[in-house]
Design a protein around this motif. Structure first.
Motif: not given
Ligand code: NAP
Length: 255
Positions: A79-82, A35-37, A51-55, A197-199, A31-33, A8-10, A74-76
């Motif tokens: 929270e949700q994906i972790s 799709g935010r960027t 997304g995978f569609g939750g747990i 900022s976030k830590n 590798y899984s993203l 699980l990347g990004g 994934t990023h620290p």
């Molecule tokens: P999040 O709130 O923890 O996750 C929201 C939903 O996005 C998850 O429930 C999942 O959907 C989907 N998701 C997140 N990461 C995924 C992955 N790597 N592969 C497939 N599905 C993923 O995540 P977020 O904070 O929006 O971050 C989204 C992505 O951006 C992450 O991959 C993270 O590494 C990256 N990122 C985040 C931050 C940050 O500050 N939060 C900063 C830099 C990069 P489903 O429940 O449908 O599976």
């Protein structure tokens, strides 16, 4: 015997880890993203986006694709994906490794205030107007609508949705890493008096904190969420070693 690994990347760490593992004949990587960027950096391995569609969805993916190890890189602050990864790994009986860079630690000369979340960060901002460098990510701006009297300089990779209450905003659309000279000039040029900022940890984002220290600017830093019970490693090398160990046990079992 091939070890099937879902990453699980990004993050830059996820990208670096995948690069280190690419071509290892013992491994089959996916590798899984999220799709935010708009234009993500893609590794040279099969990549799925969205997304995978939750747990439930992630559990189904692990089972259908017979994944042997799940890596949450994934990023620290994602929270949700972790949380989903932890629950799905348990449901599918797949070992989970979290790759999480170490948090930044204050040094002599730092003027940091640590807060537990973004709402607390916004609440801690003063009532008089300030010029603030806000680097919390484009999806984390809403709490700052509660303090619309500040002038925010916001740095993002993709265009953010600015809450309508926030009228005094400069958007800097840039992708890091940035060095200390760059960050010092930016803080001076925009007459910044405080950083929020976030830590996140990691080298790439730390230059702004060094610049703030040298300019004696206060920093509001949001503490990262914790994930009790997860096997967390801080370096790419440690994850590579752990995977070698998992591969060896898989090979032993199949003999
Ligand atoms: P999040 O709130 O923890 O996750 C929201 C939903 O996005 C998850 O429930 C999942 O959907 C989907 N998701 C997140 N990461 C995924 C992955 N790597 N592969 C497939 N599905 C993923 O995540 P977020 O904070 O929006 O971050 C989204 C992505 O951006 C992450 O991959 C993270 O590494 C990256 N990122 C985040 C931050 C940050 O500050 N939060 C900063 C830099 C990069 P489903 O429940 O449908 O599976």
């Amino acid at each position: 015997m091939v070890l099937k690994v879902l990453i699980l990347g990004g993050t830059s760490e996820a990208f670096a880890l995948t690069g280190r593992l690419t071509g290892d004949p013992r491994l089959e990587l996916t590798y899984s993203l999220a799709g935010r960027t708009a234009k993500p950096r893609l590794p040279q391995v099969p990549t799925r986006i969205g997304g995978f569609g939750g747990i439930e969805g992630l559990t189904a993916f692990l089972l259908q694709h017979e994944i042997n190890v799940l890596i949450d890189a994934t990023h620290p602050f994602a929270e949700q994906i972790s949380a989903n990864a932890q629950a799905a790994a348990a449901m599918a009986s797949v070992p989970l490794i979290a790759l999480e860079r170490a948090a930044w630690q204050p040094m002599a000369g730092d003027d940091w205030q640590l807060v537990p979340n973004l709402t607390a960060a916004a609440a801690a901002l003063p009532s008089t107007s300030e010029r603030i460098f806000l680097t919390v990510g484009r999806q984390s701006l809403l709490p700052f609508a509660a303090k619309p009297h500040h002038h925010y300089v916001i740095r993002v990779i993709d265009p953010p949705d600015i809450p309508p209450e926030m009228q005094n905003v400069d958007i800097l659309k840039r992708r890091g890493p940035f060095n200390v000279d760059h960050e010092t000039s930016l803080l001076r040029e925009h007459r910044i008096v405080r950083l929020v900022s976030k830590n996140s940890g990691g080298k790439a984002g730390s230059a702004k904190l060094v610049a703030a220290r040298s300019l004696r600017l206060p920093v509001l830093l949001v503490d990262r969420p914790v994930h009790p019970g997860v096997n967390t490693l801080e370096s790419v090398g440690a994850v590579v070693n752990r995977l070698a160990h998992y591969h060896a046990s898989l090979a032993n079992r199949s003999e």
